[in-house]
Design a protein around this motif. Structure first.
Motif, PDB file in Angstrom:
ATOM      1  N   SER A   1       0.861  -1.060   0.035  1.00 28.61           N
ATOM      2  CA  SER A   1      -0.019   0.049   0.047  1.00 28.61           C
ATOM      3  C   SER A   1       0.876   1.119  -0.022  1.00 28.61           C
ATOM      4  CB  SER A   1      -0.935  -0.088   1.370  1.00 28.61           C
ATOM      5  OG  SER A   1      -0.182   0.263   2.293  1.00 28.61           O
ATOM      6  N   CYS A   2       2.033   1.128   0.245  1.00 29.60           N
ATOM      7  CA  CYS A   2       3.066   2.294   0.112  1.00 29.60           C
ATOM      8  C   CYS A   2       4.264   2.020   0.367  1.00 29.60           C
ATOM      9  CB  CYS A   2       2.603   3.263   1.226  1.00 29.60           C
ATOM     10  SG  CYS A   2       2.520   2.781   2.772  1.00 29.60           S
ATOM     11  N   GLY A   3       5.416   2.728   0.096  1.00 25.77           N
ATOM     12  CA  GLY A   3       6.779   2.696   0.629  1.00 25.77           C
ATOM     13  C   GLY A   3       6.964   2.303   1.873  1.00 25.77           C
ATOM     14  N   THR A   4       6.242   2.958   2.958  1.00 28.29           N
ATOM     15  CA  THR A   4       6.386   2.581   4.346  1.00 28.29           C
ATOM     16  C   THR A   4       5.911   1.049   4.519  1.00 28.29           C
ATOM     17  OG1 THR A   4       5.878   4.707   4.833  1.00 28.29           O
ATOM     18  CG2 THR A   4       5.614   3.126   6.305  1.00 28.29           C
ATOM     19  N   GLU A   5       5.043   0.540   3.934  1.00 28.82           N
ATOM     20  CA  GLU A   5       4.650  -0.779   3.919  1.00 28.82           C
ATOM     21  C   GLU A   5       5.601  -1.687   3.467  1.00 28.82           C
ATOM     22  OE1 GLU A   5       0.771  -2.208   2.722  1.00 28.82           O
ATOM     23  OE2 GLU A   5       1.651  -4.194   2.836  1.00 28.82           O
TER      24      GLU A   5
ATOM     25  N   GLU B   1      18.477   6.525   7.802  1.00 30.24           N
ATOM     26  CA  GLU B   1      17.354   5.817   7.129  1.00 30.24           C
ATOM     27  C   GLU B   1      15.979   6.873   7.359  1.00 30.24           C
ATOM     28  OE1 GLU B   1      17.404   3.023   5.168  1.00 30.24           O
ATOM     29  OE2 GLU B   1      19.744   3.334   5.733  1.00 30.24           O
ATOM     30  N   HIS B   2      15.320   6.657   6.434  1.00 32.65           N
ATOM     31  CA  HIS B   2      13.797   7.142   6.476  1.00 32.65           C
ATOM     32  C   HIS B   2      13.019   6.325   7.613  1.00 32.65           C
ATOM     33  CE1 HIS B   2       9.565   7.667   5.332  1.00 32.65           C
ATOM     34  NE2 HIS B   2       9.909   8.703   4.600  1.00 32.65           N
ATOM     35  N   PRO B   3      12.212   7.282   8.281  1.00 27.82           N
ATOM     36  CA  PRO B   3      11.683   6.870   9.486  1.00 27.82           C
ATOM     37  C   PRO B   3      10.754   5.424   9.120  1.00 27.82           C
ATOM     38  CG  PRO B   3      11.047   9.376   9.288  1.00 27.82           C
ATOM     39  CD  PRO B   3      11.864   8.817   8.252  1.00 27.82           C
TER      40      PRO B   3
ATOM     41  N   THR C   1      17.361  -2.849   0.570  1.00 26.31           N
ATOM     42  CA  THR C   1      17.551  -1.181   0.329  1.00 26.31           C
ATOM     43  C   THR C   1      16.023  -0.789   0.072  1.00 26.31           C
ATOM     44  OG1 THR C   1      18.797   0.365  -0.822  1.00 26.31           O
ATOM     45  CG2 THR C   1      18.213  -1.489  -2.059  1.00 26.31           C
ATOM     46  N   ASP C   2      16.233   0.448   0.620  1.00 27.02           N
ATOM     47  CA  ASP C   2      14.816   1.334   0.414  1.00 27.02           C
ATOM     48  C   ASP C   2      15.416   2.110  -0.626  1.00 27.02           C
ATOM     49  OD1 ASP C   2      13.267   3.506   0.480  1.00 27.02           O
ATOM     50  OD2 ASP C   2      13.400   3.940   2.673  1.00 27.02           O
ATOM     51  N   ALA C   3      14.762   1.750  -1.835  1.00 29.00           N
ATOM     52  CA  ALA C   3      15.014   2.634  -2.901  1.00 29.00           C
ATOM     53  C   ALA C   3      13.849   3.735  -3.410  1.00 29.00           C
ATOM     54  CB  ALA C   3      15.316   1.453  -4.110  1.00 29.00           C
ATOM     55  N   VAL C   4      13.143   3.998  -2.524  1.00 27.82           N
ATOM     56  CA  VAL C   4      12.143   4.982  -2.776  1.00 27.82           C
ATOM     57  C   VAL C   4      12.333   6.120  -3.425  1.00 27.82           C
ATOM     58  CG1 VAL C   4      10.087   6.329  -1.804  1.00 27.82           C
ATOM     59  CG2 VAL C   4      10.587   3.946  -1.027  1.00 27.82           C
ATOM     60  N   GLN C   5      13.521   7.007  -3.028  1.00 27.49           N
ATOM     61  CA  GLN C   5      13.877   8.011  -3.633  1.00 27.49           C
ATOM     62  C   GLN C   5      14.821   7.685  -4.838  1.00 27.49           C
ATOM     63  OE1 GLN C   5      13.299  11.223  -3.006  1.00 27.49           O
ATOM     64  NE2 GLN C   5      12.269  10.959  -1.165  1.00 27.49           N
ATOM     65  N   ALA C   6      15.334   6.474  -5.057  1.00 23.27           N
ATOM     66  CA  ALA C   6      16.096   6.309  -6.147  1.00 23.27           C
ATOM     67  C   ALA C   6      15.354   5.854  -7.294  1.00 23.27           C
ATOM     68  CB  ALA C   6      17.280   5.276  -5.874  1.00 23.27           C
TER      69      ALA C   6
ATOM     70  N   MET D   1      10.021   0.260  -3.250  1.00 23.65           N
ATOM     71  CA  MET D   1       9.798   1.574  -4.078  1.00 23.65           C
ATOM     72  C   MET D   1       8.324   2.008  -3.521  1.00 23.65           C
ATOM     73  SD  MET D   1       9.083   0.219  -7.846  1.00 23.65           S
ATOM     74  CE  MET D   1      10.452  -1.059  -8.156  1.00 23.65           C
ATOM     75  N   SER D   2       8.091   3.250  -3.914  1.00 22.78           N
ATOM     76  CA  SER D   2       6.886   3.834  -3.842  1.00 22.78           C
ATOM     77  C   SER D   2       6.572   4.744  -5.023  1.00 22.78           C
ATOM     78  CB  SER D   2       6.839   4.737  -2.516  1.00 22.78           C
ATOM     79  OG  SER D   2       5.591   5.658  -2.574  1.00 22.78           O
ATOM     80  N   ALA D   3       5.106   4.583  -5.576  1.00 19.02           N
ATOM     81  CA  ALA D   3       4.772   5.189  -6.754  1.00 19.02           C
ATOM     82  C   ALA D   3       4.793   6.528  -6.864  1.00 19.02           C
ATOM     83  CB  ALA D   3       3.245   4.468  -7.177  1.00 19.02           C
ATOM     84  N   HIS D   4       4.378   7.184  -5.716  1.00 16.59           N
ATOM     85  CA  HIS D   4       4.189   8.605  -5.755  1.00 16.59           C
ATOM     86  C   HIS D   4       5.376   9.408  -5.683  1.00 16.59           C
ATOM     87  CE1 HIS D   4       4.449  10.132  -1.490  1.00 16.59           C
ATOM     88  NE2 HIS D   4       4.546   8.792  -1.255  1.00 16.59           N
ATOM     89  N   LYS D   5       6.499   8.600  -5.651  1.00 15.01           N
ATOM     90  CA  LYS D   5       7.605   9.396  -5.808  1.00 15.01           C
ATOM     91  C   LYS D   5       8.213   9.369  -7.247  1.00 15.01           C
ATOM     92  CE  LYS D   5       8.103  10.314  -1.266  1.00 15.01           C
ATOM     93  NZ  LYS D   5       8.878   9.761  -0.397  1.00 15.01           N
ATOM     94  N   PHE D   6       7.641   8.758  -8.108  1.00  9.36           N
ATOM     95  CA  PHE D   6       7.992   8.644  -9.638  1.00  9.36           C
ATOM     96  C   PHE D   6       6.694   9.060 -10.574  1.00  9.36           C
ATOM     97  CE2 PHE D   6       7.986   3.992  -8.235  1.00  9.36           C
ATOM     98  CZ  PHE D   6       7.049   3.443  -9.158  1.00  9.36           C
TER      99      PHE D   6
END
Ligand SMILES: *Cc1c(COP(=O)(O)O)cnc(C)c1O
Length: 388
Positions: free
Chosen positions: A69-73, A99-101, A175-180, A198-203
């Motif tokens: 449901s998100c990068g956090t999940e 790291e991100h929270p 690896t948290d590649a949400v920003q990458a 990964m998280s869709a709303h960052k791309f």
């Protein structure tokens, strides 16, 4: 009045193409992909096609893609799933202090339940030192989780090298590649990671959609118990429009990655060179080598003034930036990441993150610098700390 969005690390606007692709799945094609009839089959086809597309974008197999449901999940699942799965082997996890929270507070939570966590330091540009990782690995280490690129200062970590070290010692690597994702081209097999978020709303995809890549062969405890979705590893009815939108946004981001990165970096580089030339008593935070920094990120600390005041004045001028990450702004604690790279506490309070996007223009960048110069000058004139 101008309206300039310079907070793309917090979220991005939805791609028009992704939006169009999503629409039918809100209306006509609404079937539950798990249903055994024509409506269900249409939904299942959309989800399968999207899974294939996303896998091909990152060099994975469709069976290695798990929708969340998100990068956090995805981050929570990677860390908690590995912790639960391998607790009989050991209860030690290694991560970094920046790291991100979504990863950091997950590790903090596990500490409450008996896990031990080592938070690796970073140097003054935000890099994790691979030899620090090697030295921290123990008999009972079950997971290393190091972010691909930092959301506040844009530093890109040496993931391939770090993953190799973890594997040399038989430890899983996430690896948290949400920003990458969408900003840096990678291939999961070449990177050598076991898990990647990964998280869709960052791309330029929809909000509320993420992926956890789990390499085939890696056993992971399930995160959401429920139905048989995601090969019985993540229950919950599939978000068909979200999944479709994410796949189209990722395909678009990958197709134009080098071109977009080059354009966004040109905006950022112009911004940085003007700010450094026109404002004194500042720190430019993060990697100095632009090849090891996200193309869209510029993070500055302005001495003698408060980031919140700068942000407020920028907002009045129609410019939207961020004082730290959206997830930690609102708190008065200085950023953990900025302190970790050695920014003094007082200076860290005067920090602003500008993150550019593909719809920004050079005119917007110049207007922003013009306003910023005036704002910093005005705030410093009122600051009892500033003596010039
Ligand atoms: C935004 C972000 C997340 C969280 O992703 P959501 O989809 O917003 O939950 C995790 N890690 C990093 C590095 C991020 O930038």
């Amino acid at each position: 009045m101008q309206s300039i969005y310079l907070d793309h690390a917090a979220t991005t606007p939805l791609s028009e193409k992704a939006f169009e692709a999503m629409k039918p799945y809100f209306t006509e094609v609404f079937g539950n992909p798990n249903s055994q009839h024509v409506y269900g089959r249409e939904g299942a086809k959309a989800v399968n096609d999207a899974r294939q597309l996303i896998a091909s974008c990152i060099g994975a197999k469709p069976s290695e893609i798990y929708f969340t449901s998100c990068g956090t999940e995805a981050d929570n699942w990677a860390v908690k799933g590995a912790a639960l799965q391998y607790q009989s082997k050991g209860k030690h996890i290694i991560t970094s202090i920046i790291e991100h929270p979504a990863v950091y507070t997950t590790c903090k939570q596990l500490e409450k339940y008996g896990w031990e966590v080592t938070y690796l330091p970073v140097d003054n540009e935000g890099f994790v030192n691979p030899s620090d990782l090697e030295a921290a690995i123990r008999e009972d280490t079950v997971l290393v989780s190091i972010m691909f690129a930092n959301n506040e200062i844009g530093t890109i970590e040496p993931i391939k090298e770090l993953a190799e070290i973890a594997h040399k010692h038989g430890v899983l690597f996430h690896t948290d590649a949400v920003q990458a994702t969408g900003a840096v081209r990678y291939d999961v097999k070449d990177l050598g990671v076991d898990m990647l978020s990964m998280s869709a709303h960052k791309f330029y995809g929809p909000k509320g959609m993420g992926v956890l890549y789990i390499r085939n062969g890696v056993k992971m405890e399930k995160f959401l118990s429920g139905g048989e979705q995601e090969r019985a590893h993540r229950g919950g009815t599939s978000n068909t429009p979200g999944i479709v939108g994410m796949s189209v946004a990722l395909e678009e981001a990958m197709a134009n990655l080098e071109e977009d990165a080059k354009y966004v970096a040109s905006l950022r580089d112009h911004f940085v060179s003007r700010v450094c030339a026109e404002i004194d008593d500042i720190m430019y935070n993060g990697a100095k080598d632009t090849s090891k920094r996200l193309p869209n990120n510029a993070s500055f600390s302005f001495r003698y003034i408060e980031g919140e005041s700068i942000l407020f004045s920028l907002d009045l001028a129609g410019i939207s930036a961020s004082s730290g990450s959206a997830c930690s702004s609102g708190s008065l604690e200085p950023s953990r990441t900025l302190l970790a790279i050695g920014v003094p506490v007082g200076t860290a309070h005067g920090s602003i993150r500008f993150t550019f996007g593909k719809h920004n223009t050079m005119e917007q960048v110049d207007y922003t610098v013009d306003e910023l110069v005036k704002i910093v000058k005005k705030l410093r004139a009122m600051s009892p700390l500033y003596k010039k």
